[in-house]
Motif scaffolding. Structure first.
Motif, PDB file in Angstrom:
ATOM      1  N   HIS A  82      19.641  56.556  50.927  1.00  0.00           N
ATOM      2  CA  HIS A  82      19.612  55.122  50.655  1.00  0.00           C
ATOM      3  C   HIS A  82      18.192  54.621  50.896  1.00  0.00           C
ATOM      4  O   HIS A  82      17.496  55.077  51.797  1.00  0.00           O
ATOM      5  N   GLU A  83      17.731  53.705  50.063  1.00  0.00           N
ATOM      6  CA  GLU A  83      16.355  53.226  50.142  1.00  0.00           C
ATOM      7  C   GLU A  83      16.293  51.978  51.021  1.00  0.00           C
ATOM      8  O   GLU A  83      16.841  50.931  50.661  1.00  0.00           O
ATOM      9  N   PRO A  84      15.610  52.059  52.169  1.00  0.00           N
ATOM     10  CA  PRO A  84      15.470  50.864  53.003  1.00  0.00           C
ATOM     11  C   PRO A  84      14.500  49.869  52.388  1.00  0.00           C
ATOM     12  O   PRO A  84      13.717  50.211  51.487  1.00  0.00           O
ATOM     13  N   LEU A  85      14.535  48.656  52.866  1.00  0.00           N
ATOM     14  CA  LEU A  85      13.538  47.667  52.471  1.00  0.00           C
ATOM     15  C   LEU A  85      12.181  48.030  53.061  1.00  0.00           C
ATOM     16  O   LEU A  85      12.108  48.596  54.164  1.00  0.00           O
ATOM     17  N   LEU A  86      11.122  47.709  52.350  1.00  0.00           N
ATOM     18  CA  LEU A  86       9.769  47.741  52.894  1.00  0.00           C
ATOM     19  C   LEU A  86       9.313  46.286  52.965  1.00  0.00           C
ATOM     20  O   LEU A  86       9.095  45.640  51.935  1.00  0.00           O
ATOM     21  N   ILE A  87       9.187  45.777  54.177  1.00  0.00           N
ATOM     22  CA  ILE A  87       8.876  44.368  54.388  1.00  0.00           C
ATOM     23  C   ILE A  87       7.460  44.236  54.916  1.00  0.00           C
ATOM     24  O   ILE A  87       7.095  44.878  55.915  1.00  0.00           O
ATOM     25  N   ALA A  88       6.656  43.413  54.256  1.00  0.00           N
ATOM     26  CA  ALA A  88       5.262  43.237  54.654  1.00  0.00           C
ATOM     27  C   ALA A  88       4.652  42.077  53.882  1.00  0.00           C
ATOM     28  O   ALA A  88       5.231  41.569  52.917  1.00  0.00           O
ATOM     29  N   HIS A  89       3.488  41.668  54.303  1.00  0.00           N
ATOM     30  CA  HIS A  89       2.644  40.734  53.545  1.00  0.00           C
ATOM     31  C   HIS A  89       2.086  41.489  52.342  1.00  0.00           C
ATOM     32  O   HIS A  89       1.726  42.671  52.449  1.00  0.00           O
ATOM     33  N   PRO A  90       1.975  40.868  51.166  1.00  0.00           N
ATOM     34  CA  PRO A  90       1.469  41.589  49.992  1.00  0.00           C
ATOM     35  C   PRO A  90       0.051  42.121  50.162  1.00  0.00           C
ATOM     36  O   PRO A  90      -0.355  43.062  49.478  1.00  0.00           O
ATOM     37  N   GLY A  91      -0.714  41.562  51.096  1.00  0.00           N
ATOM     38  CA  GLY A  91      -2.079  42.022  51.317  1.00  0.00           C
ATOM     39  C   GLY A  91      -2.190  43.431  51.851  1.00  0.00           C
ATOM     40  O   GLY A  91      -3.290  44.002  51.859  1.00  0.00           O
ATOM     41  N   LYS A 122       4.560  36.312  51.805  1.00  0.00           N
ATOM     42  CA  LYS A 122       3.690  35.560  52.702  1.00  0.00           C
ATOM     43  C   LYS A 122       4.494  34.569  53.537  1.00  0.00           C
ATOM     44  O   LYS A 122       3.960  33.991  54.491  1.00  0.00           O
ATOM     45  N   LYS A 123       5.738  34.365  53.165  1.00  0.00           N
ATOM     46  CA  LYS A 123       6.587  33.390  53.850  1.00  0.00           C
ATOM     47  C   LYS A 123       7.472  34.096  54.883  1.00  0.00           C
ATOM     48  O   LYS A 123       7.739  35.291  54.768  1.00  0.00           O
ATOM     49  N   PRO A 124       7.933  33.366  55.874  1.00  0.00           N
ATOM     50  CA  PRO A 124       8.856  33.974  56.837  1.00  0.00           C
ATOM     51  C   PRO A 124      10.104  34.522  56.149  1.00  0.00           C
ATOM     52  O   PRO A 124      10.598  33.935  55.184  1.00  0.00           O
ATOM     53  N   LEU A 125      10.582  35.655  56.648  1.00  0.00           N
ATOM     54  CA  LEU A 125      11.763  36.301  56.080  1.00  0.00           C
ATOM     55  C   LEU A 125      12.686  36.727  57.223  1.00  0.00           C
ATOM     56  O   LEU A 125      12.301  37.547  58.065  1.00  0.00           O
ATOM     57  N   TRP A 126      13.891  36.163  57.241  1.00  0.00           N
ATOM     58  CA  TRP A 126      14.865  36.544  58.263  1.00  0.00           C
ATOM     59  C   TRP A 126      15.513  37.870  57.863  1.00  0.00           C
ATOM     60  O   TRP A 126      16.094  37.996  56.790  1.00  0.00           O
ATOM     61  N   LEU A 127      15.415  38.868  58.740  1.00  0.00           N
ATOM     62  CA  LEU A 127      16.006  40.176  58.487  1.00  0.00           C
ATOM     63  C   LEU A 127      17.498  40.166  58.801  1.00  0.00           C
ATOM     64  O   LEU A 127      18.284  40.882  58.176  1.00  0.00           O
ATOM     65  N   ASP A 128      17.844  39.424  59.826  1.00  0.00           N
ATOM     66  CA  ASP A 128      19.235  39.192  60.180  1.00  0.00           C
ATOM     67  C   ASP A 128      19.286  37.826  60.881  1.00  0.00           C
ATOM     68  O   ASP A 128      18.324  37.058  60.800  1.00  0.00           O
ATOM     69  N   GLU A 129      20.348  37.531  61.572  1.00  0.00           N
ATOM     70  CA  GLU A 129      20.499  36.191  62.165  1.00  0.00           C
ATOM     71  C   GLU A 129      19.543  35.939  63.325  1.00  0.00           C
ATOM     72  O   GLU A 129      19.324  34.799  63.722  1.00  0.00           O
TER      73      GLU A 129
END
Length: 267
Positions: A82-91, A122-129
């Protein structure tokens, strides 16, 4: 939430893990499993195996910023079912160099797309609650992020890099917030202020991560110690890019704790 340090500059006496000048932290929050940064090499994988941590079941890999001491381990990340998310700033995808050497993310877009589902923001992202990725950190004070760290390549060529891709994670609990940072190129005080704003909580319980402080006498270290003394209720866990002189200066005012591979915290 459970947090385990998988890669850091230090290890503990009589605990036989591998260290490197880098950072990687494993996080469990309920049933969710995350990896914050991947260090410089495959050290985080070897230490995870010794610690009995299965990194093939991750929900997301979060990257604090694009420097290779936090992204180098991506070159060794296995393809999973399963492919996890890769979360980061685009920079993080920008080419970066310092002193004539590449310090960029060491793998291609194609390599990453074979392993992850991209969530660059670039914006805040909630991963869970309870856990939020802050995105781009506003630089609001006058004593942090004053010097560029090498250069980055934009569409019109190379420019001084103030590492705007630097971000952090914040864990929100009933008693306050807990901050997990990679290198704090944005400045740990800037990060803390934005964490308060994003979460709506003004109580900071604890901080772990690199603080990018290399002097016990600099204005930045002094101002940082003053800020943290006034704003953090619990322990500080400075590691990775925080040298001994800076740790001593912080410890004069704050409860600073030792960090090494294998450190486990439960918040």
């Amino acid at each position: 939430m459970k947090l385990v340090v998988l890669a850091d500059n230090n290890t503990y006496i009589d605990q036989y893990y591998l260290a490197e000048p880098a950072l990687s932290i494993y996080i469990e929050n309920g049933e969710k499993k995350y990896l914050f940064d991947t260090g410089y090499s495959d050290v985080y994988l070897k230490n995870a195996a010794k610690l009995g941590i299965d990194l093939e079941q991750l929900d997301a890999v979060i990257i604090s910023h694009g420097h290779n001491d936090h992204t180098g381990g991506l070159a060794f990340y296995p393809k999973t079912k399963h492919e996890p998310l890769l979360i980061a700033h685009p920079g993080i995808m920008e080419a970066k160099k310092a002193d004539g050497l590449s310090i960029s993310l060491p793998v291609s877009d194609a390599y990453l797309q074979e392993r992850f589902v991209f969530r660059l923001t670039k914006k805040p992202l909630w991963l869970d609650e309870q856990l939020v990725f802050l995105g781009e950190i506003p630089r609001v004070n006058d004593f942090e992020n004053k010097k560029p760290v090498g250069e980055h390549c934009l569409t019109d060529g190379w420019h001084d890099d103030y590492v705007l891709d630097d971000s952090a994670l914040v864990y929100k609990q009933k008693d306050g917030i807990y901050i997990i940072t990679g290198c704090s190129h944005a400045g740990i005080c800037n990060i803390a202020e934005y964490a308060k704003r994003v979460t709506g909580c003004s109580v900071i319980k604890s901080i772990i991560g690199g603080l990018h402080l290399f002097s016990g006498r600099s204005q930045q270290t002094s101002a940082t110690a003053d800020y943290l003394k006034q704003n953090v209720e619990g322990n500080i866990y400075p590691c990775h890019c925080t040298n001994l002189a800076a740790k001593f200066a912080l410890h004069a005012q704050l409860p600073v704790q030792e960090v090494g591979v294998g450190l486990t915290l439960e918040w």
